[in-house]
Design an enzyme around this catalytic site. Structure first.
Site, PDB file in Angstrom:
ATOM      1  N   GLU A   1       0.665  -1.122  -0.115  1.00  0.00           N
ATOM      2  CA  GLU A   1       0.036   0.031   0.018  1.00  0.00           C
ATOM      3  C   GLU A   1       0.717   1.225  -0.218  1.00  0.00           C
ATOM      4  O   GLU A   1       1.565   1.370   0.882  1.00  0.00           O
ATOM      5  CB  GLU A   1      -0.988  -0.018   0.987  1.00  0.00           C
ATOM      6  CG  GLU A   1      -1.929   1.130   1.295  1.00  0.00           C
ATOM      7  CD  GLU A   1      -3.060   1.016   2.123  1.00  0.00           C
ATOM      8  OE1 GLU A   1      -3.766   2.118   2.518  1.00  0.00           O
ATOM      9  OE2 GLU A   1      -3.036  -0.118   2.851  1.00  0.00           O
TER      10      GLU A   1
ATOM     11  N   LYS B   1      -8.528  -1.428   1.010  1.00  0.00           N
ATOM     12  CA  LYS B   1      -9.725  -1.633   2.073  1.00  0.00           C
ATOM     13  C   LYS B   1     -10.578  -2.654   1.538  1.00  0.00           C
ATOM     14  O   LYS B   1     -11.062  -2.553   0.280  1.00  0.00           O
ATOM     15  CB  LYS B   1     -10.441  -0.340   2.206  1.00  0.00           C
ATOM     16  CG  LYS B   1     -11.011  -0.559   3.757  1.00  0.00           C
ATOM     17  CD  LYS B   1      -9.622  -0.290   4.790  1.00  0.00           C
ATOM     18  CE  LYS B   1     -10.048  -0.274   6.206  1.00  0.00           C
ATOM     19  NZ  LYS B   1      -9.010  -0.555   6.964  1.00  0.00           N
TER      20      LYS B   1
END
Length: 433
Positions: free
Chosen positions: A244, A260
């Protein structure tokens, strides 16, 4: 505050990592103990020989010819503003990052190359004005580390026998029942209107013997580890397998890529993730939070979202990722960039400050090296990964963290299982399986 460098600042004691390759000087090691007498004449004063630097996001072409020039360590208890401290330290050592909209000037390859930058979740919470959380399980780790590297002669490493390595049983900082109770507490807070979403993170530790660096380095080879690599210091080390992007700045463009939503990496898992209203709602809340974060440091009207809810693979998991982009406001510097983006929204919740306040009460131990920032900075360029899928070593134990975002529709049993699924590849890799 602890600083290391050639300009009159304090020099830390250097410790050789037991079992490390005698031909490689790792950060924090003693050149006299690590290098044969015949090689000592080739050392650069105050920095050690050039060795392979495996900092996440460091330039691939430079990693075999970098030597440490200066180092800063800072902890929350030292007081002050870590964002300002990092920017000023970098500027003092040839890396001015007061205006990230300016392109880098001069040829790359001469003198200072760039720097590793690490900021803990606790330091990020401080920048956000959140209350202090639970005590850290690995207090030897700093909350801010900045390591400046310069180019030096390429060094070949000597082959040696594989180091001995033993990793004991993992001990969790909370039980599945305590984790589930925390999930229910977040859901109750959502019902009261205190938050829309909070991210809960658990911790585990395991004893080890031998050199932890090879184990931590293996994390960087995991599939999808965009920010794979290690950073080491005196008595500590961090290994990262993060996919990420917390924040990236290139040519005045600011990008964050929040992740997410997680499912097993099967055809059924991908279909389930794409069809999940709960996962999509959780994801979009964080995208909106990241849009707001970037808007604080962007030129008006330039914040956009690309690739909303794109499903990508990390190890044996599917994850949903979006890209939020903006043009940097005139004069944006590193300190303001860190204040706007740390800690990352995907590991805090929405609203961010309310979620951080709740997290400080519910989580049993501090987040340590996880849920912070780790990567590379250079003139006109910043590339920091969010330290999910991350492990750390102190002198006695390895530490891992994992968790997930909690919404009103969260099921406590499923959230506990998701955290376990995220940490399983990390623990297996650290054990050498």
């Amino acid at each position: 505050m602890r600083k290391v460098g050639p300009y009159g600042v304090e020099t830390l004691p250097q410790v050789c990592v037991a079992g490390s390759d005698p031909g490689v000087l790792v950060a924090g090691s003693d050149p006299a103990a690590s290098v044969a007498d015949s090689d000592r004449a080739g050392l650069v004063a105050g920095s050690g020989p050039a060795a392979f630097v495996d900092v996440p996001a460091a330039p691939a072409a430079c990693r075999g010819a970098l030597t440490e020039r200066a180092r800063l360590h800072w902890s929350v208890g030292d007081g002050g503003d870590p964002a300002t401290l990092a920017e000023e330290f970098l500027a003092a050592h040839g890396l001015p990052l007061h205006d990230l909209t300016r392109p880098a000037t001069g040829p790359h390859g001469a003198g200072v190359c760039g720097a590793a930058l690490y900021l803990s979740a606790a330091a990020g919470a401080l920048l956000a004005g959140a209350p202090a959380g639970a005590p850290e399980p690995a207090p030897t780790l700093p909350d801010l580390a900045v390591v400046v590297y310069q180019h030096g002669p390429t060094r070949a490493t000597r082959p040696g026998p594989p180091p001995q390595w033993w990793l004991g049983e993992w001990v969790e900082s909370w039980t599945p029942g305590q984790h589930a109770a925390a999930v229910d507490a977040v859901r109750a807070a959502i019902g009261r209107g205190d938050v829309y979403q909070s991210n809960l993170v658990g911790h585990a530790a395991a004893p080890y013997t031998g050199d932890p660096l090879p184990a931590l380095s293996r994390l960087g080879a995991l599939p999808g580890a965009r920010y794979g690599g290690v950073l080491t210091g005196d008595g500590w080390a961090i290994g990262c397998a993060s996919p990420e992007t917390l924040v990236e700045v290139t040519d005045g463009q600011v990008i964050t890529r929040p992740i997410k939503g997680t499912r097993p990496a099967t055809a059924a898992g991908r279909a389930e993730l794409l069809a999940s209203a709960k996962e999509r709602a959780e994801h979009i809340m964080i995208v909106d939070l990241e849009r707001n974060d970037l808007a604080r440091i962007a030129r008006t009207g330039t914040v956009t979202v690309d690739d909303l809810f794109a499903v990508r693979r990390w190890c044996d998991l599917w994850q949903a990722e979006s890209t939020v982009r903006a043009a940097a406001a005139d004069g944006l510097g590193l300190a303001d960039l860190l204040r706007a983006t740390c800690p990352g929204g995907s590991v805090t919740g929405a609203p961010k400050l309310a979620a951080l306040t709740q997290i400080s009460v519910l989580e049993p131990v501090g987040r340590g090296a996880s849920m912070g920032a780790l990567g590379w900075v250079a003139p006109g360029h910043v590339d920091l990964g969010l330290t999910i899928r991350t492990a750390a070593a102190d002198g006695q134990r390895l530490h891992t963290w994992a968790g997930g975002g909690i919404t009103w529709d969260s099921d406590a049993h499923d959230e506990v299982a998701e955290a376990a699924a995220k940490t399983t590849p990390i623990r297996a890799t650290l054990a050498g399986r």
